[in-house]
Design a protein around this motif. Structure first.
Motif, PDB file in Angstrom:
ATOM      1  N   MET A   1       0.859  -1.199   0.000  1.00 25.00           N
ATOM      2  CA  MET A   1       0.000   0.000   0.000  1.00 25.00           C
ATOM      3  C   MET A   1       0.890   1.242   0.000  1.00 25.00           C
ATOM      4  N   VAL A   2       0.582   2.146  -0.867  1.00 24.67           N
ATOM      5  CA  VAL A   2       1.353   3.394  -0.932  1.00 24.67           C
ATOM      6  C   VAL A   2       0.534   4.503  -0.274  1.00 24.67           C
ATOM      7  N   ILE A   3       1.097   5.094   0.765  1.00 21.58           N
ATOM      8  CA  ILE A   3       0.407   6.204   1.432  1.00 21.58           C
ATOM      9  C   ILE A   3       0.836   7.491   0.745  1.00 21.58           C
ATOM     10  N   PRO A   4      -0.130   8.262   0.224  1.00 20.70           N
ATOM     11  CA  PRO A   4       0.262   9.458  -0.537  1.00 20.70           C
ATOM     12  C   PRO A   4       0.702  10.604   0.373  1.00 20.70           C
ATOM     13  N   TYR A   5       1.431  11.500  -0.194  1.00 24.69           N
ATOM     14  CA  TYR A   5       1.833  12.757   0.449  1.00 24.69           C
ATOM     15  C   TYR A   5       2.626  12.541   1.748  1.00 24.69           C
ATOM     16  N   THR A   6       3.490  11.511   1.761  1.00 26.40           N
ATOM     17  CA  THR A   6       4.392  11.334   2.904  1.00 26.40           C
ATOM     18  C   THR A   6       5.671  12.137   2.692  1.00 26.40           C
ATOM     19  N   SER A   7       5.989  12.362   1.410  1.00 31.23           N
ATOM     20  CA  SER A   7       7.186  13.136   1.088  1.00 31.23           C
ATOM     21  C   SER A   7       6.835  14.364   0.270  1.00 31.23           C
ATOM     22  N   THR A   8       5.780  14.259  -0.531  1.00 28.79           N
ATOM     23  CA  THR A   8       5.415  15.382  -1.389  1.00 28.79           C
ATOM     24  C   THR A   8       4.330  16.215  -0.721  1.00 28.79           C
ATOM     25  N   GLU A  11      -1.359  19.811  -2.789  1.00 29.40           N
ATOM     26  CA  GLU A  11      -1.596  21.104  -3.437  1.00 29.40           C
ATOM     27  C   GLU A  11      -2.581  21.949  -2.622  1.00 29.40           C
ATOM     28  N   ASP A  12      -3.591  21.296  -2.015  1.00 29.71           N
ATOM     29  CA  ASP A  12      -4.626  22.072  -1.317  1.00 29.71           C
ATOM     30  C   ASP A  12      -4.161  22.594   0.049  1.00 29.71           C
ATOM     31  N   THR A  13      -3.357  21.805   0.763  1.00 30.51           N
ATOM     32  CA  THR A  13      -2.935  22.246   2.102  1.00 30.51           C
ATOM     33  C   THR A  13      -1.587  22.969   2.077  1.00 30.51           C
ATOM     34  N   GLY A  14      -0.758  22.640   1.106  1.00 29.96           N
ATOM     35  CA  GLY A  14       0.565  23.259   1.023  1.00 29.96           C
ATOM     36  C   GLY A  14       1.615  22.591   1.906  1.00 29.96           C
ATOM     37  N   VAL A  15       1.226  21.496   2.593  1.00 27.99           N
ATOM     38  CA  VAL A  15       2.185  20.753   3.424  1.00 27.99           C
ATOM     39  C   VAL A  15       1.992  19.263   3.161  1.00 27.99           C
ATOM     40  N   TYR A  16       2.975  18.454   3.574  1.00 28.52           N
ATOM     41  CA  TYR A  16       2.760  17.020   3.483  1.00 28.52           C
ATOM     42  C   TYR A  16       1.871  16.581   4.646  1.00 28.52           C
TER      43      TYR A  16
ATOM     44  N   LEU B  65       8.042  28.304  12.278  1.00 27.50           N
ATOM     45  CA  LEU B  65       6.742  28.884  11.938  1.00 27.50           C
ATOM     46  C   LEU B  65       6.883  29.976  10.884  1.00 27.50           C
ATOM     47  N   THR B  66       8.063  30.608  10.835  1.00 28.35           N
ATOM     48  CA  THR B  66       8.278  31.696   9.879  1.00 28.35           C
ATOM     49  C   THR B  66       8.136  31.213   8.438  1.00 28.35           C
ATOM     50  N   ALA B  67       8.332  29.892   8.221  1.00 28.63           N
ATOM     51  CA  ALA B  67       8.285  29.367   6.852  1.00 28.63           C
ATOM     52  C   ALA B  67       6.984  28.625   6.547  1.00 28.63           C
ATOM     53  N   GLU B  68       6.092  28.552   7.531  1.00 28.52           N
ATOM     54  CA  GLU B  68       4.859  27.798   7.304  1.00 28.52           C
ATOM     55  C   GLU B  68       3.809  28.664   6.606  1.00 28.52           C
ATOM     56  N   GLY B  69       2.800  27.962   6.067  1.00 32.68           N
ATOM     57  CA  GLY B  69       1.768  28.648   5.287  1.00 32.68           C
ATOM     58  C   GLY B  69       0.587  29.082   6.144  1.00 32.68           C
ATOM     59  N   ARG B  70      -0.418  29.644   5.458  1.00 33.43           N
ATOM     60  CA  ARG B  70      -1.582  30.215   6.163  1.00 33.43           C
ATOM     61  C   ARG B  70      -2.384  29.162   6.914  1.00 33.43           C
TER      62      ARG B  70
END
Lengths: 196, 98
Positions: A1-8, A11-16, B65-70
């Protein structure tokens, strides 16, 4: 099973995903400690003769503990930075130091509690000691939890470095965020309980 | 690209090291201030002021935190607002009831 967004990054949240997860968890921790500090404030306001923390507690031992935790935070940053630069042995050195410093903090706390008990200071003695033991005890449990995670990341968990180094680096970053939060709570707790 | 990433990480490490030094000095200053036996309000202002400043340094530089997003800022704003309510609502009740 591949869990997405563990490294990348999503687009919607801007974080992994793990980073969003840990910040959500830390938001809940803000509520936990916020509630405890609120309880401290109201208990203190309702008491006529609130003892000064410095009169009953070992301030210099707590100061040393603060330095220990702050040092463990910088070693945590160094361990993450070592992974980003691909230096795994250096990562193990700094993560090992972080775990060791956490152990030093806990051992010091154990000696402090033992000394308190020897002087007849228990949570049931008065309101000040009840909130002192509650605040420092719950914080101590958080240190134990963080230390367990960091020990796992230092030991068997570090096998992921061989197969997915980006994912492992992110795991360490996320563990680091939790660790810095634990440090931050102590930075506020120390003056509130020990100095005022 | 790798050189840029490496340079960014090294900048972050240097910044964290500087912050560590400031945190260590402020911890000792904070602890020394209790030996002066200052009036309570003065002692509280100094101790809490230093604690808040140190907390901000940890949040901004160690937790980056300075580099994190909204989104992260929004999460934290919600948590801090709710935590403030834990303090303000009982305070309002106490104040109204005298």
């Amino acid at each position: 099973m591949v869990i997405p967004y563990t490294s990348t990054v999503r687009e919607d949240t801007g974080v992994y995903n793990a980073k969003l997860g840990i910040w959500l968890f830390l938001a809940s921790e803000v509520m936990l400690f916020g509630g405890l500090f609120s309880a401290y404030i109201f208990l203190r306001m309702s008491e006529q003769n609130w003892p000064r923390g410095s009169d009953h507690l070992n301030v210099w031992q707590a100061t040393a503990n603060t330095i220990v935790l702050i040092t463990s935070s910088i070693t945590m940053v160094m361990s993450w930075a070592s992974l980003v630069m691909g230096r795994f042995r250096r990562y193990r050195l700094f993560m090992g130091a972080t775990v060791l410093l956490a152990a030093v903090f806990l051992v010091s706390k154990a000696f402090e509690y033992a000394a308190d008990f020897a002087h007849g200071m228990f949570p049931s003695t008065n309101t000040f000691l009840a909130i002192y033991f509650t605040l420092t005890g719950i914080h101590g449990l958080h240190v134990v939890g963080g230390m367990a995670v960091n020990l796992y990341q230092w030991g068997p968990g570090s096998r992921v470095w061989r197969t997915d180094p980006a994912r492992f680096t992110n795991r360490v970053e996320v563990a680091g965020l939790y660790w810095h939060f634990v440090d931050l709570v102590w930075i506020v707790l120390f003056p509130v309980v020990y100095l005022l | 690209m790798e050189d840029e990433e490496s340079a960014a990480v090294q900048r972050r490490v240097r910044s964290a090291t500087r912050v560590f030094s400031v945190l260590a000095v402020l911890t000792v200053v904070s602890a020394e201030s209790w030996t002066l036996h200052l009036p309570f309000l003065v002692a509280m202002t100094i101790a809490l002021g230093i604690a808040v400043f140190k907390g901000l340094l940890v949040a901004m530089h160690f937790m980056h935190l300075t580099a994190e997003g909204r989104l992260i800022y929004l999460l934290l704003a919600l948590a801090l607002t709710a935590a403030s309510a834990l303090l303000l609502l009982p305070a309002a009740d106490l104040f109204l009831r005298g």
